[in-house]
Design a protein around this motif. Structure first.
Motif, mmCIF file in Angstrom:
data_model
loop_
_atom_site.group_PDB
_atom_site.id
_atom_site.type_symbol
_atom_site.label_atom_id
_atom_site.label_comp_id
_atom_site.label_asym_id
_atom_site.label_seq_id
_atom_site.Cartn_x
_atom_site.Cartn_y
_atom_site.Cartn_z
ATOM 1 N N LYS A 18 0.849 -1.187 0.000
ATOM 2 C CA LYS A 18 0.000 0.000 0.000
ATOM 3 C C LYS A 18 0.886 1.239 0.000
ATOM 4 N N ILE A 19 0.674 2.125 -0.972
ATOM 5 C CA ILE A 19 1.503 3.309 -1.117
ATOM 6 C C ILE A 19 1.022 4.401 -0.174
ATOM 7 N N THR A 20 1.911 4.863 0.709
ATOM 8 C CA THR A 20 1.636 6.013 1.562
ATOM 9 C C THR A 20 2.793 6.999 1.423
ATOM 10 N N LEU A 21 2.519 8.264 1.729
ATOM 11 C CA LEU A 21 3.514 9.313 1.554
ATOM 12 C C LEU A 21 4.077 9.763 2.889
ATOM 13 N N GLU A 25 4.950 15.074 1.948
ATOM 14 C CA GLU A 25 4.448 14.709 0.614
ATOM 15 C C GLU A 25 5.520 14.826 -0.470
ATOM 16 N N ILE A 28 7.726 8.632 -1.111
ATOM 17 C CA ILE A 28 6.943 7.484 -0.654
ATOM 18 C C ILE A 28 7.522 6.987 0.661
ATOM 19 N N ARG A 225 1.109 12.974 -4.802
ATOM 20 C CA ARG A 225 -0.288 12.765 -4.441
ATOM 21 C C ARG A 225 -0.667 11.320 -4.755
ATOM 22 N N VAL A 226 -1.283 10.665 -3.807
ATOM 23 C CA VAL A 226 -1.776 9.304 -4.011
ATOM 24 C C VAL A 226 -3.180 9.396 -4.600
#
Length: 258
Positions: A18-21, A25, A28, A225-226
């Motif tokens: 799961k991609i989170t920042l 921002e 990753i 931005r995700v």
């Protein structure tokens, strides 16, 4: 006949991650990600091992990335690659132009010391960015013939025969002289899993490290931005035989039944 093969791989996030920042921002957050090698490059590693098993010679794996990318190099050595080179960065992003230039410089330095690689293998594209450029850029910089998207490969005395799927079916076959560059696609082989003895041997092997730092051509960035996840809905049509009429209605609506 023996061959000297170099295979270039890239460390990419595992597809199930799961991609989170990070809070600013700007990057990753890798604390929640697993990493692996691009699938096409897994096949490139396997193909290099098979070529050495069939013809004899030596194999080297190279990657550009942070210290943690040694994990992917050791995975490649665990399945049979002889040596490894890490082009060590600060973990920042490198575009295709900068990556190809760094790989080219490393190849020239190694070949000046040990002689030319007969074959340089890369994956057809990276799993994270979808870049198709690095293999072609390296080949052009080294002034060597290149075939991209190969799904069949054979080394001969003075050349390489590469096959790739042709549009509309059939195969395109290329007979190119060595030294050469080939990018491979999934389906050229079935990569093997590292054995326990292979992993133990890989842990003891030295990895050559070339410090590079940050990319000179790193792009300016405002923020990452995700993308928002798309909502989905599930409709329960019923249970048991009572659901059959509803299923028929859905099939008719989809044009599956007259």
């Amino acid at each position: 006949m023996t061959v000297n093969v170099l295979v270039c791989v890239k460390r990419v996030p595992a597809t199930a991650g799961k991609i989170t920042l990070t809070a600013d921002e700007q990057a990753i957050d890798t604390r929640y990600l697993g990493f692996t090698v691009s699938p096409h490059e897994e096949c490139a590693v396997e193909e290099a091992v098979r070529l050495i098993e069939a013809n004899g010679g030596t194999s080297t794996v190279l990657t550009l990335g942070p210290d943690e990318a040694t994990d992917q190099l050791r995975e490649a050595m665990a399945v049979g690659i002889d040596r490894a080179i890490l082009l060590q960065t600060d973990g920042g992003e490198w575009d295709a132009t900068a990556t190809a230039a760094a790989i080219t410089d490393a190849i020239r330095a190694r070949e000046a010391a040990d002689g030319p690689f007969d074959l340089i293998l890369l994956g057809n594209e990276a799993a994270d960015t979808g870049d198709y450029q690095v293999g072609v850029r390296v080949a052009v910089a080294l002034d060597r013939p290149v075939v991209s998207g190969a799904k069949g490969l054979e080394v001969r005395d003075d050349g390489v025969v590469a096959r790739r799927e042709a549009p509309g079916g059939g195969w395109e076959v290329y007979d190119i002289p060595r030294p050469a560059v080939v990018t491979v696609k999934e389906g050229i082989n079935l990569p093997r899993y590292p054995s326990v003895p292979g992993r133990l041997r890989a842990r003891k092997k030295e990895i050559e490290t070339v410090a590079l730092g940050a990319a000179a051509t790193a792009p300016a960035r405002i923020r990452l931005r995700v993308p928002a996840e798309k909502e989905s809905a599930v409709e329960i049509l019923g249970e048991g035989p009572e659901a059959a009429p509803r299923v028929v209605e859905v099939f008719k609506r989809l044009g599956l039944l007259a």
